[in-house]
Structure formats: structure tokens, C-alpha cells
Design a protein around this motif. Structure first.
Motif, PDB file in Angstrom:
ATOM      1  N   ASN A 113       0.808  -1.222   0.000  1.00 19.65           N
ATOM      2  CA  ASN A 113       0.000   0.000   0.000  1.00 19.65           C
ATOM      3  C   ASN A 113       0.845   1.278   0.000  1.00 19.65           C
ATOM      4  O   ASN A 113       0.420   2.311   0.505  1.00 19.65           O
ATOM      5  N   LEU A 131      -6.449   3.669   7.348  1.00 20.08           N
ATOM      6  CA  LEU A 131      -6.756   4.212   6.023  1.00 20.08           C
ATOM      7  C   LEU A 131      -6.786   5.739   6.040  1.00 20.08           C
ATOM      8  O   LEU A 131      -7.297   6.369   5.123  1.00 20.08           O
ATOM      9  N   LEU A 183      -9.012   0.281  -3.149  1.00 13.99           N
ATOM     10  CA  LEU A 183      -8.167   1.267  -2.479  1.00 13.99           C
ATOM     11  C   LEU A 183      -7.530   2.232  -3.482  1.00 13.99           C
ATOM     12  O   LEU A 183      -7.419   3.436  -3.222  1.00 13.99           O
ATOM     13  N   SER A 296      -4.132  -3.919   5.608  1.00 16.01           N
ATOM     14  CA  SER A 296      -5.021  -4.244   4.488  1.00 16.01           C
ATOM     15  C   SER A 296      -4.226  -5.031   3.450  1.00 16.01           C
ATOM     16  O   SER A 296      -3.936  -4.547   2.347  1.00 16.01           O
ATOM     17  N   TYR A 320     -10.463  -4.122   3.850  1.00 11.41           N
ATOM     18  CA  TYR A 320      -9.824  -4.072   2.536  1.00 11.41           C
ATOM     19  C   TYR A 320      -8.699  -5.094   2.357  1.00 11.41           C
ATOM     20  O   TYR A 320      -7.827  -4.920   1.509  1.00 11.41           O
TER      21      TYR A 320
END
Length: 386
Positions: A113, A131, A183, A296, A320
Motif C-alpha cells: 500500500n 486508512l 483502495l 489491508s 480491505y
């Protein structure tokens, strides 16, 4: 050659989970007769790196290595208007990645991410994914989040993300799973080029290179030794289930480097082993494998191996994550509440019938998943490069 695909990988093909995916991807290119030129960083596992780890923290040694290697990881070619594939831009180097995106049509395979989280693994509290930076790019300041595993200039990171945003028509994201795609949509808005191709690692048998392990454990921690991957969670479960045996495939010294005040438990063994030196055998024979990633997480190689070679696998369902996409009859889904999670695991370990059911469903799921991955990779390659 003009039609030759240019590939930059910040991870050495064939090394561990992420490198295994790069190797798999290259293999599918060869099967489909696609010519390519590969540039890659070597994985920091040599003698000097091992010595460096003895004197500086593990994460710092890795960051120093990649900073040193990126100095030399610059192509002398003038790469313009080509098709370029990027694996792990944070290890390739952000300046090089920016230049490639501005001057070419670039495919970015999304491993983690990093495109919205400086830490790569979006995790802040011990049992919680994060997030916040999706909505507020400065949220990291509140939690003092820093780049991981490679240090970067914050302004260069912002420039990297802005370059992607300004060149979305020239960027094609390759994602591992549905939630990862979601995402990216939240981060960049409408994306003209995105393909969910999945993730796979080498599942071939390896030559066993260690002593035969006799002891069969109740619970195995199968993941890397990083806080976001759930080592605290696993050890907390072990503390609650003192009547059962647990094993961590890292030495006690390695664990204490991460958790200096760790309290050793009699029901937990710590063995510094790898897949081909005993870990695979322990995984096959243990009662339950726990893959407790708390970020996630997309598709993790450790999870796929756990499902294929054991089948009775427990995960923590975070927002997620790929784990949340897997049916609940395939994997044991644990809450972030440790007491509730320990009760679920206690019930599973006490029922052979429950464990057999999970193994049967896991086998069926993995067979379908692996076939779908071969199809999705080949379909993408044929459409884009043939």
C-alpha cells in the motif's frame, strides 16, 4: 529491440514471496513468447549485509542497502515511449520511477500500500489497519509514520504520487485482488487502466535441507517478522492458550530485537528456520497455521502456501484485505479481539472434524484460484504484449 518490454524490479526474482511473484510473472512472459529486458536489485542477503544486521537494526540495514544500491540502479539507456513494467518502485528509486512514468507507458504491479501509505503496510495500532492517509495525505504526521522498508525524501514521494496522478492515461495498474483495486480507486479516482491479475508464488516442492522434525505443533506463525504481519497478535494468543503448543520460525533473539521486553512462554518454541530447512515440514504437520496480518494485506505468499500445504488456516479479517474476500468456510476468520479469537481457535483445535472440513474446502478453493491466476496472467499478457 523496439518491441522489447523493459522491466525494472526493486526485488530480485525468485527471492522470497514478492521476488517469487516477479519470477512467476517473467515465466508467464516467456511462455507467451514475450521478449523483455530485465533490470533488478539484488536481494540484500550477502555476507556483508548479514554482518551489518549485527550492528544496526534490521530495518535500518535494509534501508542503507537499498539507498546504496539505488545509486547504481540507473539505466544508461534513454528509455522513451516504451512499454515499461515496474515492480516495487520504492526499491527501484522514486526519481527513476518518476522519469520512467513521464516518458513511457508504465505498468505498475502493486505489491503493498505504498501508493497511499508511507509505511507500505497500513497499520498503526497493535490490532488495527489504517486508512487515514487516503482522505488526508498529512495524517501520517499525527502518528509520526515513516517510510518502510526504504527511506525516501518526503517531497520526492509527493512528487512520485503527483506524477502518477498527472499521467493516469499512461499508467496501467496491475492489482492482486478486488479490495486492493478499490483502495486505488479511492486514492486516484477514476482510473482508465487497471487490471486485476492476482498473485502467485512458486509452489514447487523444494529439496529438504535440514533435520527431520518430530514434534508436531498445535499452532504455527507463518509470516515475516514484522509488527504489521501479526507477531504480537500470535504471541498474545499463545499467552491465552497456555495448554497448546506454538512455534515461531524465528529465533528468540530475532523476536526480542523487535520486542525488547518480550516475556518468554513455555508453550512457545522459537526456531530460526526457513522453508527448505524445516518450516515446510512443520507447516504440513501442525494442527492450525495462523497468518495474522493486521494491515489491508493483498495476496500474501505465506497465506497461499499455508492454504495449499496445510489447509487449516486462520486469518485476521481486516478492512480491505484479501483475507476478507476468502469464503469463511475456507479459512478460519478471527476477530481483532484476542479473547474471542482464542475461543474460536480452542474450538477448532479440539475438533478434528472441523479441521478436516477446512482442509477439504481449502483444497478446492486453491485449485480454482491457481487456475484462475494462470488464465488472468496469460490473458493480460496476450492482450497487452502480443
Amino acid at each position: 529491440m523496439k518491441n522489447e518490454i523493459i522491466i525494472f524490479s526493486g526485488i530480485e526474482p525468485g527471492k522470497k514471496g514478492a521476488g517469487n511473484l516477479v519470477y512467476f510473472f517473467l515465466d508467464r512472459l516467456k511462455i507467451n513468447y514475450v521478449e523483455f529486458k530485465l533490470h533488478f536489485n539484488k536481494t540484500p542477503d550477502g555476507f556483508l549485509i548479514r554482518q551489518l544486521k549485527n550492528f544496526v537494526p534490521r530495518n535500518l540495514s535494509k534501508s542503507l542497502y537499498y539507498s546504496f544500491y539505488r545509486f547504481f540502479f540507473k539505466s544508461s539507456e534513454n528509455i522513451i515511449n516504451r512499454k515499461v513494467i515496474l515492480f516495487h518502485p520504492q526499491s527501484i528509486g522514486l526519481e527513476l520511477s518518476i522519469n520512467l512514468i513521464r516518458n513511457n507507458f508504465v505498468y505498475i504491479y502493486v505489491f503493498d500500500n505504498f501508493l497511499f501509505c508511507r509505511k507500505s503496510y497500513n497499520y498503526i495500532d497493535r490490532n488495527k489497519s489504517c486508512l487515514l492517509c487516503l482522505k488526508d495525505k498529512d495524517a501520517y504526521l499525527k502518528y509520526k509514520c515513516d517510510f518502510f522498508p526504504v527511506k525516501h525524501n518526503p517531497h520526492k514521494y509527493d512528487d512520485f504520487l503527483l506524477t502518477i496522478s498527472n499521467n493516469l492515461s499512461r499508467v496501467h495498474f496491475l492489482t492482486q485482488n478486488r479490495n486492493q483495486s478499490n483502495l486505488l480507486y479511492q486514492k486516484f479516482g477514476p482510473i482508465p487502466n487497471l487490471t486485476q491479475i492476482g498473485m502467485m508464488v512458486d509452489m514447487e516442492d523444494v529439496v529438504f535441507n535440514g533435520k527431520k522434525t518430530v514434534k508436531k505443533y498445535d499452532f504455527l506463525y507463518h509470516n515475516t517478522l514484522i509488527e504489521a504481519k501479526g507477531i504480537f497478535y500470535f504471541l498474545s494468543i499463545a499467552k491465552l492458550l497456555r495448554n497448546y503448543s506454538f512455534i515461531v520460525p524465528f529465533s528468540l533473539k530475532e523476536v526480542r530485537n523487535l520486542i525488547p521486553d518480550f516475556e518468554d512462554f513455555e508453550n512457545v518454541d522459537f526456531l530460526s528456520i526457513k522453508w527448505n530447512t524445516g518450516l515446510k515440514e512443520i507447516l504440513i504437520n501442525c494442527q492450525v497455521v495462523i497468518n495474522p496480518s493486521l494491515w489491508s494485506a493483498p495476496v500474501e505468499g505465506a497465506l497461499l502456501k499455508s492454504i495449499k500445504f496445510n489447509g487449516c488456516v486462520a486469518v485476521v479479517t481486516t478492512e480491505y484485505s484479501f483475507q476478507s474476500e476468502i469464503p469463511s468456510n475456507v479459512v478460519i476468520k478471527l476477530p481483532d479481539n484476542l479473547v474471542e479469537a482464542s475461543k474460536i481457535l480452542n474450538d477448532v483445535i479440539d475438533s478434528e472434524k472441523i479441521r478436516i472440513n477446512y482442509k477439504n474446502e481449502a483444497k478446492k478453493w486453491f485449485d480454482l484460484y491457481s487456475k484462475d491466476i494462470d488464465i488472468s496472467f496469460d490473458k493480460f499478457i496476450q492482450e497487452e504484449f502480443n
